[in-house]
Enzyme design. Structure first.
Site, PDB file in Angstrom:
ATOM      1  N   ALA A   1       0.983  -1.233  -0.232  1.00  0.00           N
ATOM      2  CA  ALA A   1       0.556  -0.014  -0.050  1.00  0.00           C
ATOM      3  C   ALA A   1       0.772   1.764  -0.195  1.00  0.00           C
ATOM      4  O   ALA A   1       0.958   2.120  -0.653  1.00  0.00           O
ATOM      5  CB  ALA A   1      -1.052  -0.067   1.344  1.00  0.00           C
TER       6      ALA A   1
ATOM      7  N   LYS B   1      22.495 -22.461 -15.047  1.00  0.00           N
ATOM      8  CA  LYS B   1      21.441 -22.169 -16.875  1.00  0.00           C
ATOM      9  C   LYS B   1      20.432 -22.176 -16.619  1.00  0.00           C
ATOM     10  O   LYS B   1      19.437 -22.761 -16.586  1.00  0.00           O
ATOM     11  CB  LYS B   1      21.873 -23.137 -17.114  1.00  0.00           C
ATOM     12  CG  LYS B   1      22.273 -23.230 -18.783  1.00  0.00           C
ATOM     13  CD  LYS B   1      22.200 -24.605 -19.347  1.00  0.00           C
ATOM     14  CE  LYS B   1      22.115 -24.106 -21.128  1.00  0.00           C
ATOM     15  NZ  LYS B   1      20.794 -24.070 -21.719  1.00  0.00           N
TER      16      LYS B   1
ATOM     17  N   ASP C   1      16.358 -21.347 -17.339  1.00  0.00           N
ATOM     18  CA  ASP C   1      15.672 -21.561 -18.908  1.00  0.00           C
ATOM     19  C   ASP C   1      15.003 -20.480 -19.314  1.00  0.00           C
ATOM     20  O   ASP C   1      13.002 -20.679 -18.675  1.00  0.00           O
ATOM     21  CB  ASP C   1      14.388 -22.967 -18.985  1.00  0.00           C
ATOM     22  CG  ASP C   1      14.470 -23.664 -19.725  1.00  0.00           C
ATOM     23  OD1 ASP C   1      14.950 -23.121 -20.795  1.00  0.00           O
ATOM     24  OD2 ASP C   1      13.917 -24.335 -20.209  1.00  0.00           O
TER      25      ASP C   1
ATOM     26  N   CYS D   1       8.531 -42.805 -52.548  1.00  0.00           N
ATOM     27  CA  CYS D   1       8.635 -40.691 -52.159  1.00  0.00           C
ATOM     28  C   CYS D   1       6.947 -40.509 -51.263  1.00  0.00           C
ATOM     29  O   CYS D   1       6.529 -41.016 -52.879  1.00  0.00           O
ATOM     30  CB  CYS D   1       8.923 -40.105 -52.502  1.00  0.00           C
ATOM     31  SG  CYS D   1       8.881 -38.258 -52.286  1.00  0.00           S
TER      32      CYS D   1
ATOM     33  N   CYS E   1       6.177 -37.024 -53.966  1.00  0.00           N
ATOM     34  CA  CYS E   1       5.857 -36.969 -55.580  1.00  0.00           C
ATOM     35  C   CYS E   1       6.390 -39.078 -56.128  1.00  0.00           C
ATOM     36  O   CYS E   1       5.331 -38.963 -56.962  1.00  0.00           O
ATOM     37  CB  CYS E   1       6.944 -36.601 -55.824  1.00  0.00           C
ATOM     38  SG  CYS E   1       9.091 -37.439 -55.490  1.00  0.00           S
TER      39      CYS E   1
ATOM     40  N   CYS F   1      14.382 -39.038 -51.934  1.00  0.00           N
ATOM     41  CA  CYS F   1      13.957 -39.192 -52.411  1.00  0.00           C
ATOM     42  C   CYS F   1      15.312 -38.557 -53.974  1.00  0.00           C
ATOM     43  O   CYS F   1      15.737 -36.982 -53.579  1.00  0.00           O
ATOM     44  CB  CYS F   1      12.623 -38.868 -51.985  1.00  0.00           C
ATOM     45  SG  CYS F   1      11.991 -37.838 -53.734  1.00  0.00           S
TER      46      CYS F   1
END
Length: 670
Positions: free
Chosen positions: A38, A119, A121, A407, A410, A425
């Site tokens: 306050a 360390k 995060d 593939c 394709c 591919c």
């Protein structure tokens, strides 16, 4: 207050700001409040009223500026004065000892200590002060260029907006959300029927990248300072001295502990594996640093990480879940990568529903089947992976996975080259490969073409507006305007961004081509050895292998890339479009300080520290912070510090500011 004149108001405002700063420091840094909430609120309200009466007295470092200001249209780019490198990782005591052996190998110094830190995060940030006031905050970005998040960082109560030291400072710190604050935010989001954040790091990242700083202010971010990159007129011998100075200035510094040898480092790391959950913020390991700053300078860095520091990563958290299916994804090199689709499971603060299986051999080695119960972890607390199959839980309903012989995109018959683990591919026109190659080309580290993302690339390919990344440079505004979410302004912005990318540095163009095995570091090396794309295309295998960092695998990949007629045609179209396919002659001319190391000390009259650093590095030299036997020049300004005496002792060539300017002018004339 209504009877105050401007002079009295100024004194009153100064006194209120000082009381508020002290209260914030006690509460947010020392965690030892001396006044009630306050009382603090009353001080802030009194200051707000005075500043509204006398708006001309409002300053950027006033505590009232923490509440958030105007909404930004976008974040400005900020070029870092010193590249923010990544840390090498270690995962056990043996790897930490290996790091210590590398330190011993690269220096004759034997009397050195380590500093071990949390360390955190969170998100790394660059912080600059000038004249005692907080001037700029920026994200890490790609390590060289970040985004200006100054307004959002002003809302972080543990970051002082004003300090006693009037020098020019550059710091680094980690922005994070406490666990308790993360829970509060998620509870509020659920109440408002919004999706909760996955983990504190994601929530912090989303907060600092809000264009409306009032949103960032509502998230109650925190910051811990872990390094001082530069100080315009003061020098330090050790990292511990730096921390002591930062604490004197009112910064909340990262937890740290000195270790006299690697044995003590290992002991501290193992101790924190057990204690990590006791903290009110997430840590995913510890950072180990050399304490002596001169020794750090001597050890130097590789292209991606310092040789004087290493991260110790805690063992990954593991959970069991079921493999629902295995899907195949295609990369830009045509590699077919199997991915496990998992029943969602919570690991290390986020939900995991997919995990890479790498290749066919990995699936067979671990005997992973669809329907298996598996042990999953986040490698380095980041990338989900399947550790092993819980075979005793099999019930006979599991299905073995077979790699497709065609593939999935394709339909071309796939091949697995002899001696390789990856199935590919071979259709260079495969739509999946085309999309990934284009996205790589426009990515930030490559051509950095803003506005060209996955959604737009999909539309360009679907509407036959482009076949490959070379076609981007022949697009017109009217080609884009009829696409979904592409009005006149956004279309023009994309065309402008494509045009601006034509002048990217030569090494970025090499990287953007998407040559297999050629990352950003190899691209820089190739740019240093070949002045044009034509020279690189004519290079022989033997010639390439003679270059440091370019081994036989990369050399073969380069030869194979330029042997493809389609790739040579693509280079021709890039040349036709006006792309920078060579090092500029001016760039060659400017490298007159190649290989030279400069140290600056004292107050310079005509340059800031960042300006002299830019001048030296643009000319091919290096601006380093400490004097050592490997220093070539010490440039002194007014009131030089201990570096001056050390340079005299070592016989380092010493230049005044005017002599430094003459050196630049004379070299440039040559």
């Amino acid at each position: 207050m209504n009877n105050l004149n401007k002079e009295k108001a100024k004194k009153k405002i100064k006194a209120l700001r000082e009381k508020i700063r002290k209260a914030e420091y006690r509460y947010f840094v020392l965690d030892d409040p001396q006044i009630s909430d306050a009382e603090f609120d009353k001080l802030m309200q009194d200051l707000l009223k005075l500043e509204s009466q006398f708006p001309e007295l409002v300053t950027a470092d006033s505590p009232t500026q923490r509440v958030g200001g105007e909404v930004l249209d976008e974040f400005e780019k900020v070029e870092h004065s010193t590249e923010m490198l990544s840390l090498d990782n270690s995962f056990n005591a043996e790897e930490l000892r290996g790091f210590d052996q590398r330190v011993k190998k690269n220096t004759t110094e034997r009397d050195y200590q380590y500093i071990v830190e949390h360390k955190i995060d969170g998100l790394s940030a660059v912080i600059r002060y000038q004249g005692g006031s907080f001037q700029l905050g920026a994200t890490r970005g790609n390590g060289e260029v970040g985004e200006n998040i100054t307004e959002n960082m002003k809302t972080i109560r543990s970051l002082p907006l004003k300090i006693e030291d009037k020098a020019e400072l550059e710091l680094r710190g980690e922005i994070y959300l406490s666990k308790s604050e993360f829970e509060r935010i998620n509870e509020k989001r659920l109440e408002n029927e919004k999706k909760p954040f996955a983990n504190p790091r994601n929530a912090a990242a989303g907060s600092v990248r809000q264009l409306d700083s009032k949103i960032a202010a509502s998230r109650r971010l925190s910051i811990l300072i872990y390094d001082l990159i530069s100080h315009s007129n003061r020098e330090f011998e050790t990292h511990l001295e730096v921390f002591a100075y930062l604490e004197e200035q009112g910064f909340n510094v990262n937890w740290h502990k000195k270790a006299d040898d690697i044995g003590k480092v290992i002991e501290i790391c193992q101790e924190w594996e057990e204690k990590r959950e006791s903290l009110d913020f997430e840590i995913d390991g510890l950072v180990v640093k050399i304490n002596n700053l001169n020794l750090r300078e001597e050890l130097g860095s590789t292209a991606r990480s310092p040789r004087w520091a290493i991260a110790y990563k805690f063992p990954a958290q593991q959970k069991t879940t079921r493999v629902k299916s295995i899907e195949i994804s295609l990369g830009r090199t045509g590699a077919l990568t199997p991915t496990a689709v998992l029943e969602p499971v919570e690991i290390a603060g986020s939900t995991v529903s997919r995990a890479t299986l790498h290749n066919e051999d990995e699936i067979k080695r671990k005997d992973i089947r669809i329907g298996d119960i598996v042990l999953v972890q986040k490698a380095g607390d980041v990338i989900p992976e399947v550790v092993k199959v819980i075979k005793e839980k099999r019930d006979g309903c599991e299905k073995e996975f077979e790699m497709p012989d065609h593939c999935p995109v394709c339909g071309t018959k796939v091949k697995r080259p002899e001696g390789e683990a990856v199935t590919r591919c071979t259709n260079i026109s495969c739509p999946a490969q085309r999309k990934e190659k284009i996205l790589h080309f426009v990515s930030r580290d490559a051509m950095n073409i803003e506005g060209v993302g996955p959604a737009l690339v999909d539309q360009l390919l679907e509407n036959d507006l482009i076949d490959d990344y070379g076609d981007l440079y022949f697009l017109k505004k009217h080609h884009l305007q009829n696409l979904e979410r592409m009005g006149e302004k956004s279309s023009q912005n994309v065309i402008d961004a494509i045009k601006q990318s034509k002048d990217r540095e030569f090494f970025r163009v090499i990287y953007a081509l998407g040559i297999r095995h050629v990352g950003l570091g190899a691209a820089r090396t190739l740019s240093d050895n070949y002045s044009s794309i034509s020279q690189l295309m004519e290079a022989s295998n033997e010639e390439l292998e003679e270059i440091d960092e370019i081994g036989p695998v990369i050399a073969d990949s380069i030869i194979d890339f330029f042997a493809e007629k389609q790739n040579r045609d693509l280079i021709s179209r890039l040349r036709q479009a006006g792309i920078n396919l060579s090092r500029e002659n001016t760039e060659e001319k400017e490298k007159f300080l190649e290989g030279l190391k400069f140290v600056f000390t004292g107050s310079l009259n005509d340059f800031t520290r960042s300006e002299v650093k830019d001048l030296v590095e643009k000319a091919g030299g290096r601006s380093v912070s400490s004097v050592s036997s490997k220093t070539d020049y010490l440039v002194i300004g007014d009131n030089p510090g201990s570096k001056y005496q050390k340079a005299q002792e070592l016989g380092i060539k010493i230049l005044s500011e005017s002599e430094f300017k003459e050196l630049l002018e004379n070299k440039e004339e040559k």
